[in-house]
Design an enzyme around this catalytic site. Structure first.
Site, PDB file in Angstrom:
ATOM      1  N   HIS A  18      14.799 -51.216  89.848  1.00 24.33           N
ATOM      2  CA  HIS A  18      13.819 -51.604  88.840  1.00 24.33           C
ATOM      3  C   HIS A  18      12.457 -51.845  89.502  1.00 24.33           C
ATOM      4  CE1 HIS A  18      11.974 -54.322  85.736  1.00 24.33           C
ATOM      5  NE2 HIS A  18      12.572 -53.460  84.931  1.00 24.33           N
ATOM      6  N   SER A  63      29.578 -47.404  82.738  1.00 24.48           N
ATOM      7  CA  SER A  63      28.224 -47.517  82.199  1.00 24.48           C
ATOM      8  C   SER A  63      28.197 -47.172  80.721  1.00 24.48           C
ATOM      9  CB  SER A  63      27.275 -46.582  82.960  1.00 24.48           C
ATOM     10  OG  SER A  63      25.983 -46.586  82.384  1.00 24.48           O
TER      11      SER A  63
END
Length: 486
Positions: A203, A406
């Site tokens: 991120h 996921s």
């Protein structure tokens, strides 16, 4: 030369004066853009041309400049008889805004927010200024706080990540970014001369932390899945064995939802000669940090392993109406960061001074409502629906990838920016993603895929695009649907 952007404006009258506000929050006019023009150009659709560091520079499409869309603040009229008209004006604006929120929420797929919540029971608390100043575990002189709720939430997460009450410290943050900023700051304070290592798909807040703290930062390559490449990690550790290592481990990357192999990262550190007193691991679990514990066979994030801190967002999988998060670290580490503050009669060990005292109550409320069993049920629903979306896209000839454990489905970037905006899709280069959250139903996914296929038929029929783009470099050959790989 400044670009132009679309904005929404309409005018009305109040007390004979013109008032500007977004009537439908959707009309447009053109105004000069005060933002600088981006200088990057779009890469070729060829996957081979985009491999390695020599990839062509892409165009970064910034959102519209909303400065000129702002709602003006007008001074109240001195004449009290006009107060009712002003109240009615403001009520109409809020009603129209709410209508726009309902519509925009209906088509929300690209960002990882759980919109399935109801906190009506907490409306009774909105009249109070609740501020959790200072250390969550030390009461300050300000008495209107929610520390009892905050510590209850922290205890819950400490149990989840297997850290005893007397061995942890933590607090409720304003967002996932703050959790990363704090975790990396603790690592820097514990190992002042340490080098920060993070995968290229980490991120952006991780690299922001490196800039803010003036830390040396080394980016590690990733596999096609988005997971950190531990072979490259090892190669970059070896020349720097004289300095401690501070590592950001992703429990779900931002774009692809890839989960770094924590055990392999630890083994790589140990194999290259880093003892546990010479490395610090922060686990960024913004979304999947709360999902992973409820998936059988999924790798475990646990403080029984030599990690230093872990963070998760509260407005993502948990489902909170305002941004917030939770960050946990070891109690032994926090003394390197904390300072006593007489003004507060408490200790300062957080990033922010004043902290929202309402968010701990929201988190406490939903944790009590759902519990471990409730979250497990929601996780299974998300994974099942994500598989459904991936299979529908592939059956329709769209390149798509879904990482194990996921709920982030990666696929070809739509060619129409209006379609991207309508569905709130997050894009990077030639790929976009949908994050399947508890509020995302099969019915909503069907509507999305049907609209996408209608758009694709128009894109490919009018000759502007001859064939689907190659996204093999982003998702692997097996997940690409271009003419070379399908």
């Amino acid at each position: 030369m400044a670009e132009s952007v679309e904005v929404e404006v309409y005018s009305g009258k109040l007390n004979g004066k013109t008032q500007h506000s977004p009537q439908e929050f959707g009309g447009t006019v053109i105004i000069p853009n005060s933002f600088p023009t981006m200088v990057e150009t779009r890469a070729s659709i060829s996957g081979e041309a985009r491999r390695g560091e020599e990839k062509q520079r892409r165009e970064i499409v910034l959102g519209r400049n909303v400065h000129k869309m702002s709602l003006p603040v007008t001074e109240p009229d001195v004449d009290e008889e006009m107060t009712g008209e002003k109240e009615a004006y403001m009520a109409s604006i809020l009603a129209k805004y709410r209508k726009s929120l309902v519509e925009r929420t209906e088509h929300h797929l690209g960002y990882p927010y759980n919109l399935d919540f109801d906190y009506g029971a907490l409306a009774q608390l909105q009249h109070f200024s609740i501020n959790n100043l200072g250390d969550p575990f030390i009461e300050s002189k300000y008495g209107v706080h929610s520390r009892q709720f905050e510590v209850g939430v922290l205890d819950w997460f400490a149990r989840l990540w297997e850290l005893e009450k007397d061995e942890y410290w933590g607090y409720i943050t304003n967002c996932g970014t703050e959790g990363n900023l704090h975790g990396i700051l603790v690592g820097r304070e514990v190992l002042p001369d340490g080098i920060l290592y993070a995968s290229r798909e980490s991120h952006y807040s991780v690299f922001k932390a490196a800039r803010m703290y003036r830390m040396e930062c080394i980016k590690v390559d990733t596999l096609a899945s988005g997971e950190i490449d531990c072979t490259d990690f090892r190669a970059k550790l070896l020349p720097n064995k004289d300095k401690p290592a501070i590592i950001n481990v992703n429990i779900g990357t931002t774009v692809k939802g890839a989960i770094d192999d924590l055990d392999m990262v630890i083994k790589t550190l140990e194999d290259t000669g880093f003892t546990q007193d010479r490395f610090y691991i922060h686990c960024d679990g913004a979304l999947f940090g709360l999902m992973m514990p409820f998936i059988k066979r999924a790798p475990k994030v646990s403080f029984k392993k030599p990690i230093g801190s872990a963070s998760v967002s509260g407005h993502k999988f948990v489902g909170c109406p305002m941004p917030c998060g939770v960050e946990i670290t070891r109690l032994e580490h926090i003394n390197a960061l904390s300072r006593n503050v007489e003004y507060l009669a408490s200790r300062d060990a957080t990033i922010m001074g004043s902290r929202n005292g309402h968010t701990p109550i929201f988190l406490w409320y939903t944790l009590n409502q759902k519990g471990y069993k409730g979250f497990q049920k929601e996780v299974q629903k998300c994974l099942s629906n994500a598989f459904y979306l991936k299979d529908r896209l592939r059956a329709a000839g769209v390149g798509a990838m879904l990482n194990e454990f996921s709920s982030t489905v990666v696929f070809e970037r739509p060619q129409d920016e209006e379609f991207v905006r309508r569905w709130h899709l997050a894009c990077q280069g030639d790929i976009a993603h949908v994050v399947v959250m508890p509020n995302v139903t099969i019915e909503k996914l069907d509507v999305f895929v049907d609209e996408l296929m209608q758009k694709r038929s128009a894109w490919f029929r009018n000759g502007r695009i001859l064939q689907p783009p190659c996204i093999a470099a982003d998702v692997g050959n097996e997940n690409c649907a271009c003419i070379l790989h399908k």
